[in-house]
Design a protein around this motif. Structure first.
Motif, PDB file in Angstrom:
ATOM      1  N   PRO B 317       0.840  -1.204   0.000  1.00 38.36           N
ATOM      2  CA  PRO B 317       0.000   0.000   0.000  1.00 38.36           C
ATOM      3  C   PRO B 317       0.877   1.256   0.000  1.00 38.36           C
ATOM      4  CG  PRO B 317      -0.583  -1.493   1.811  1.00 38.36           C
ATOM      5  CD  PRO B 317       0.705  -1.974   1.243  1.00 38.36           C
ATOM      6  N   MET B 318       0.463   2.254  -0.761  1.00 39.38           N
ATOM      7  CA  MET B 318       1.248   3.485  -0.833  1.00 39.38           C
ATOM      8  C   MET B 318       0.857   4.442   0.293  1.00 39.38           C
ATOM      9  SD  MET B 318       2.251   4.079  -4.773  1.00 39.38           S
ATOM     10  CE  MET B 318       3.041   5.566  -4.366  1.00 39.38           C
ATOM     11  N   ASP B 319       1.186   4.050   1.515  1.00 42.20           N
ATOM     12  CA  ASP B 319       1.093   4.985   2.630  1.00 42.20           C
ATOM     13  C   ASP B 319       2.472   5.076   3.276  1.00 42.20           C
ATOM     14  OD1 ASP B 319       1.362   2.940   4.701  1.00 42.20           O
ATOM     15  OD2 ASP B 319      -0.696   2.368   4.216  1.00 42.20           O
ATOM     16  N   PHE B 320       2.638   6.043   4.150  1.00 50.12           N
ATOM     17  CA  PHE B 320       3.976   6.342   4.667  1.00 50.12           C
ATOM     18  C   PHE B 320       4.620   5.103   5.309  1.00 50.12           C
ATOM     19  CE2 PHE B 320       1.951  10.562   4.597  1.00 50.12           C
ATOM     20  CZ  PHE B 320       2.885  11.252   3.859  1.00 50.12           C
ATOM     21  N   ASP B 321       3.860   4.420   6.174  1.00 52.23           N
ATOM     22  CA  ASP B 321       4.449   3.311   6.925  1.00 52.23           C
ATOM     23  C   ASP B 321       4.761   2.104   6.036  1.00 52.23           C
ATOM     24  OD1 ASP B 321       4.172   4.893   9.086  1.00 52.23           O
ATOM     25  OD2 ASP B 321       2.340   3.936   9.834  1.00 52.23           O
ATOM     26  N   SER B 322       3.803   1.740   5.173  1.00 52.79           N
ATOM     27  CA  SER B 322       3.989   0.524   4.370  1.00 52.79           C
ATOM     28  C   SER B 322       5.152   0.659   3.404  1.00 52.79           C
ATOM     29  CB  SER B 322       2.712   0.196   3.601  1.00 52.79           C
ATOM     30  OG  SER B 322       1.611   0.181   4.449  1.00 52.79           O
ATOM     31  N   ILE B 323       5.245   1.822   2.746  1.00 53.66           N
ATOM     32  CA  ILE B 323       6.345   2.011   1.798  1.00 53.66           C
ATOM     33  C   ILE B 323       7.683   2.014   2.545  1.00 53.66           C
ATOM     34  CG2 ILE B 323       7.387   3.643   0.180  1.00 53.66           C
ATOM     35  CD1 ILE B 323       5.096   2.356  -1.142  1.00 53.66           C
ATOM     36  N   ALA B 324       7.666   2.573   3.751  1.00 55.36           N
ATOM     37  CA  ALA B 324       8.899   2.576   4.545  1.00 55.36           C
ATOM     38  C   ALA B 324       9.306   1.139   4.881  1.00 55.36           C
ATOM     39  CB  ALA B 324       8.708   3.398   5.812  1.00 55.36           C
ATOM     40  N   LYS B 325       8.317   0.319   5.207  1.00 60.07           N
ATOM     41  CA  LYS B 325       8.631  -1.075   5.537  1.00 60.07           C
ATOM     42  C   LYS B 325       9.193  -1.820   4.332  1.00 60.07           C
ATOM     43  CE  LYS B 325       5.414  -1.744   9.316  1.00 60.07           C
ATOM     44  NZ  LYS B 325       3.938  -1.795   9.396  1.00 60.07           N
ATOM     45  N   ALA B 326       8.748  -1.427   3.140  1.00 60.44           N
ATOM     46  CA  ALA B 326       9.261  -2.079   1.930  1.00 60.44           C
ATOM     47  C   ALA B 326      10.659  -1.583   1.575  1.00 60.44           C
ATOM     48  CB  ALA B 326       8.304  -1.834   0.766  1.00 60.44           C
ATOM     49  N   GLY B 327      11.157  -0.601   2.338  1.00 59.50           N
ATOM     50  CA  GLY B 327      12.532  -0.148   2.129  1.00 59.50           C
ATOM     51  C   GLY B 327      12.661   1.118   1.312  1.00 59.50           C
ATOM     52  N   SER B 328      11.548   1.832   1.114  1.00 59.79           N
ATOM     53  CA  SER B 328      11.649   3.085   0.371  1.00 59.79           C
ATOM     54  C   SER B 328      10.889   4.158   1.146  1.00 59.79           C
ATOM     55  CB  SER B 328      11.104   2.906  -1.035  1.00 59.79           C
ATOM     56  OG  SER B 328      11.338   4.059  -1.805  1.00 59.79           O
ATOM     57  N   ARG B 329      10.494   5.234   0.463  1.00 58.52           N
ATOM     58  CA  ARG B 329       9.719   6.293   1.102  1.00 58.52           C
ATOM     59  C   ARG B 329       8.550   6.654   0.203  1.00 58.52           C
ATOM     60  NH1 ARG B 329      11.508  11.217   1.768  1.00 58.52           N
ATOM     61  NH2 ARG B 329      12.944  11.057   0.027  1.00 58.52           N
ATOM     62  N   LEU B 330       7.433   7.054   0.830  1.00 61.94           N
ATOM     63  CA  LEU B 330       6.282   7.481   0.027  1.00 61.94           C
ATOM     64  C   LEU B 330       6.611   8.776  -0.719  1.00 61.94           C
ATOM     65  CD1 LEU B 330       3.372   7.125  -0.872  1.00 61.94           C
ATOM     66  CD2 LEU B 330       2.668   8.407   1.148  1.00 61.94           C
ATOM     67  N   GLY B 331       7.447   9.624  -0.090  1.00 61.94           N
ATOM     68  CA  GLY B 331       7.865  10.863  -0.748  1.00 61.94           C
ATOM     69  C   GLY B 331       6.677  11.650  -1.233  1.00 61.94           C
ATOM     70  N   THR B 332       6.681  11.976  -2.515  1.00 62.19           N
ATOM     71  CA  THR B 332       5.608  12.774  -3.080  1.00 62.19           C
ATOM     72  C   THR B 332       4.507  11.907  -3.686  1.00 62.19           C
ATOM     73  OG1 THR B 332       6.799  12.867  -5.160  1.00 62.19           O
ATOM     74  CG2 THR B 332       7.170  14.665  -3.622  1.00 62.19           C
ATOM     75  N   GLY B 333       4.656  10.585  -3.626  1.00 60.93           N
ATOM     76  CA  GLY B 333       3.631   9.706  -4.173  1.00 60.93           C
ATOM     77  C   GLY B 333       3.630   9.643  -5.693  1.00 60.93           C
ATOM     78  N   GLY B 334       4.719  10.055  -6.304  1.00 64.38           N
ATOM     79  CA  GLY B 334       4.802  10.055  -7.767  1.00 64.38           C
ATOM     80  C   GLY B 334       5.657   8.896  -8.255  1.00 64.38           C
ATOM     81  N   LEU B 335       5.011   7.905  -8.886  1.00 63.90           N
ATOM     82  CA  LEU B 335       5.764   6.762  -9.420  1.00 63.90           C
ATOM     83  C   LEU B 335       6.582   7.202 -10.629  1.00 63.90           C
ATOM     84  CD1 LEU B 335       3.210   3.781  -9.729  1.00 63.90           C
ATOM     85  CD2 LEU B 335       4.717   4.316  -7.806  1.00 63.90           C
ATOM     86  N   ILE B 336       7.843   6.768 -10.666  1.00 62.84           N
ATOM     87  CA  ILE B 336       8.644   6.928 -11.879  1.00 62.84           C
ATOM     88  C   ILE B 336       8.984   5.514 -12.321  1.00 62.84           C
ATOM     89  CG2 ILE B 336      10.711   7.943 -12.901  1.00 62.84           C
ATOM     90  CD1 ILE B 336      10.776   9.857 -10.469  1.00 62.84           C
ATOM     91  N   VAL B 337       8.480   5.137 -13.468  1.00 64.42           N
ATOM     92  CA  VAL B 337       8.497   3.717 -13.832  1.00 64.42           C
ATOM     93  C   VAL B 337       9.550   3.429 -14.898  1.00 64.42           C
ATOM     94  CG1 VAL B 337       7.106   1.800 -14.664  1.00 64.42           C
ATOM     95  CG2 VAL B 337       6.044   3.595 -13.288  1.00 64.42           C
ATOM     96  N   LEU B 338      10.428   2.479 -14.554  1.00 64.33           N
ATOM     97  CA  LEU B 338      11.502   2.058 -15.456  1.00 64.33           C
ATOM     98  C   LEU B 338      11.134   0.723 -16.088  1.00 64.33           C
ATOM     99  CD1 LEU B 338      14.529   2.291 -16.469  1.00 64.33           C
ATOM    100  CD2 LEU B 338      15.126   0.985 -14.420  1.00 64.33           C
ATOM    101  N   ASP B 339      11.389   0.602 -17.378  1.00 66.47           N
ATOM    102  CA  ASP B 339      11.073  -0.638 -18.086  1.00 66.47           C
ATOM    103  C   ASP B 339      12.350  -1.423 -18.360  1.00 66.47           C
ATOM    104  OD1 ASP B 339      11.965   1.383 -19.795  1.00 66.47           O
ATOM    105  OD2 ASP B 339      11.306   0.216 -21.523  1.00 66.47           O
ATOM    106  N   ASP B 340      12.202  -2.556 -19.013  1.00 66.80           N
ATOM    107  CA  ASP B 340      13.368  -3.420 -19.249  1.00 66.80           C
ATOM    108  C   ASP B 340      14.150  -3.040 -20.507  1.00 66.80           C
ATOM    109  OD1 ASP B 340      11.375  -4.130 -20.979  1.00 66.80           O
ATOM    110  OD2 ASP B 340      11.691  -6.293 -20.821  1.00 66.80           O
TER     111      ASP B 340
END
Lengths: 187, 473
Positions: B317-340
């Motif tokens: 889930p994109m909330d402050f705590d969950s994203i932190a637990k996944a090892g990142s930060r919610l920051g501004t909530g803007g996904l930047i998506v990289l492809d292969d």
């Protein structure tokens, strides 16, 4: 390409103007002075209006010459060296003469992922200049810009405050063509 | 003029999409239209029925957290202002600053609110100013957002005309002046103490904390700096109450959030969604999934200064705590998506170039560390790197981490770099083994040339970049 060696030199004013040789009351126009004084009236110190003053003078003169810098510093009762420190800190204050049209091409991440480098090549080929340079006719200056906030419509660029997005090789050429036709107009 | 249909449609979403239901990018509501659509009810309630401390209590109870990236509770931030701590009503006047310096790469959520519903932000700033007993407020907007500047200045002028700014607002004793300040452009201005220095006409170098701005900020007065999106929640919290706000999200972080997606997705954009939508929902249901023919390689969940996440994290889930637990930060909530199909090393190089250029130069780890990282990454991307370079990069990540720098810029640069070296280790090593970039696209990005017009920028940019001429990709 005229590379970085030149601009890496410490900035030495081309003409050594001493602060005493300029009288800001004569140098700055009545309009410039009145807008600057309005900004001063909002702030608690005169020097706090420094960035606004630089933007105001740049709006009327296109860029901030050494003379302009000294005049603004005098007006705000601060040292020109201090104001130079401010002027060179900010990306949108130009301390060298720029062309009528200043192209700010976004080079941040979304534009990087969606083909910014192609757009850059097209512009450089079309205008025959690189970053930081101005066309010989004084019409175009090319600069990079950090993220313009058009990431959902990238690649993007800004020319004289106007934003262009979803750029393609063709649309960039057509935009530049359109502006070239107006060459010579006061912007 | 706005049609009745548009308004009816907008109002039907007032309780579920408070921030954006009135957004109209083509022609934002003017003062009258905004009032007709339910605007200024929250501000009226605050100024005429509630004391500042009561407003603070409502906002604290709502659990609103700062939307600028750090996620600090707004009520707690405000409560440090002396005027809200002392019994006396004669506390020193304070300043409110709205941080509209949206320069985080890959972030464009505030722009949507600034251009689409400028009146809402003015009302929000009035409520916040009243709460912290500010008699002057500044709206610090990035210089490139010129359309927003025009629209916001109109909104400010209309608020003055209608006695929502100036003296004796709506017949009360409260007075407030609100000024729009457009920045001259520098990423670090988004850091709140650097922003204060910029407003004081200085180089935007972050200040040491403490003292915190709430105690000694702009011109030494108590100052609160809040993000555009954070503030924009206030009229609605006042209007509908804190419980309504908490109920907006099924997760621990209350309210809605402006989420966005950009990069290699089919349908990039910005959406207001309940806090805690999963990355997968955002990426596939809203952003339309990956572009044709490419697969997800990784993504930054909240702007350039957050750690990469990968496929395995999609159900976070994109909330402050969950994203932190996944090892990142919610920051501004803007996904930047990289492809292969795009090179992760080139992507990280682009990000680090940004941070190197925008470092204010005050502290050594950042001033020297970020261009050094650019130099090494350039070498690796060009296929001239070695395994020793990888070790050096890892050391740099350590040198630039929290506690060793003056502010959060360099740690923000470390986040994508360190996580990329972890998740895309094979790609880094392939560059070294093959002696070239294994990806076709975007690896031939040109060297940044000199910036004669902005001499200091030139030094910043070129200092870290290999001057070896053309990329031989």
């Amino acid at each position: 390409m005229n590379n970085s060696d030149f601009s890496l030199q410490p900035r030495i004013p081309s003409i050594m103007v001493t602060d005493e040789e300029i009288d800001f009351r004569q140098y700055l126009s009545a309009t410039e002075l009145s807008v600057i004084e309005h900004e001063v009236s909002i702030m608690e110190t005169r020097e706090a209006a420094g960035i606004e003053a630089l933007k105001i003078v740049q709006k009327y003169r296109g860029w901030i010459s050494d003379d302009s810098l000294i005049a603004i510093a005098q007006c705000l009762q601060m040292s020109s060296a201090q104001l130079e420190g401010v002027a060179t800190f900010y990306n949108l204050i130009y301390r060298q003469k720029v062309g009528h049209y200043v192209i700010h091409l976004c080079d941040s991440i979304s534009c990087h992922l969606t083909g910014y480098d192609e757009i850059l090549k097209v512009i450089q080929t079309y205008l025959g200049i690189g970053y930081g340079q101005t066309t010989p006719d004084g019409e175009f200056t090319l600069l990079s810009n950090v993220c313009l906030g058009s990431c959902d419509k990238s690649p993007a660029m800004m020319i004289n405050g106007q934003h262009y997005h979803s750029l393609t090789n063709e649309s960039v050429v057509s935009i530049l063509n359109g502006l070239s036709k107006n060459a010579g107009d006061i912007v | 003029m706005t049609s009745k249909n548009w308004l009816a449609q907008a109002l039907s979403q007032a309780l579920t999409k408070p921030l954006t239901h009135l957004v109209n990018l083509d022609q934002p509501l003017d003062f009258e239209g905004y009032v007709q659509a339910g605007g200024y009810i929250g501000a009226t309630k605050a100024l005429t029925q509630l004391t500042p401390k009561e407003v603070l209590a409502i906002v604290s109870d709502s659990g609103l957290k700062g939307r600028g990236g750090a996620g600090f509770p707004t009520g707690m931030k405000w409560s440090c202002v002396p005027a809200l701590q002392e019994q006396s009503n004669q506390a020193q006047p304070s300043y409110l600053i709205c941080n509209g310096d949206e320069m985080e790469p890959g972030t464009f959520k505030d722009r949507y609110l600034l251009e689409g519903v400028p009146q809402q932000l003015i009302e929000a700033m009035i409520i916040a100013s009243y709460t912290i007993s500010a008699d002057k407020a500044f709206l610090f907007l990035r210089g490139e957002y010129q359309l927003a500047a025009t629209r916001l200045q109109q909104a400010i002028d209309q608020a003055y005309e209608n006695n929502w700014l100036g003296k004796n607002i709506q017949g009360t004793n409260y007075q407030l002046d609100l000024y729009l300040h457009t920045s001259a452009g520098r990423y670090i201005c988004g850091e709140e103490t650097a922003l204060i220095n910029a407003l004081e006409g200085k180089r935007a170098i972050p200040r040491a904390k403490p003292p915190f701005p709430q105690v000694s900020g702009l011109f030494g007065k108590p100052t609160v700096v809040n993000n555009v999106e954070t503030l924009s929640n206030l009229p609605h919290i006042l209007k509908h109450g804190s419980q309504w706000f908490k109920d907006l999200s099924p997760h621990s972080d209350p309210g809605t959030k402006m989420y966005s997606a950009c990069g290699q997705v089919k349908n990039p954009g910005v959406w207001e969604l309940p806090m805690g939508v999963t990355i997968r929902e955002l990426l596939y249901d809203y952003a339309g999934g990956m572009k044709e023919g490419v697969k997800l390689k990784g993504l930054l969940p909240g702007g350039a200064s957050t750690d990469f996440l990968v496929e395995q994290h999609l159900d976070t889930p994109m909330d402050f705590d969950s994203i932190a637990k996944a090892g990142s930060r919610l920051g501004t909530g803007g996904l930047i998506v990289l492809d292969d199909k795009h090179c992760p090393v080139a992507m990280v190089l682009n990000l680090l170039r940004f941070f190197a250029q925008e470092s204010c130069g005050w502290c050594t780890p950042c001033r020297d560390g970020t261009p050094w990282a650019v130099e090494i990454l350039t070498r690796i991307e060009q296929g001239k790197g070695s395994l020793a370079d990888m070790a050096q990069l890892a050391d740099l990540c350590d040198f630039m981490w929290l506690g060793k720098t003056h502010c959060a810029l360099a740690p923000g640069a470390v986040e994508p770099l360190k996580s990329a070296m972890r998740y895309f280790k094979d790609d880094f090593e392939q560059h070294i083994e093959l002696g070239c970039c294994p990806y076709q696209s975007n690896s031939n990005e040109q060297q940044q040339e000199s910036q004669g017009v902005q001499p200091e920028l030139a030094k910043r940019v070129t200092a870290g970049v290999n001057q070896g001429g053309e990329n031989d990709e």
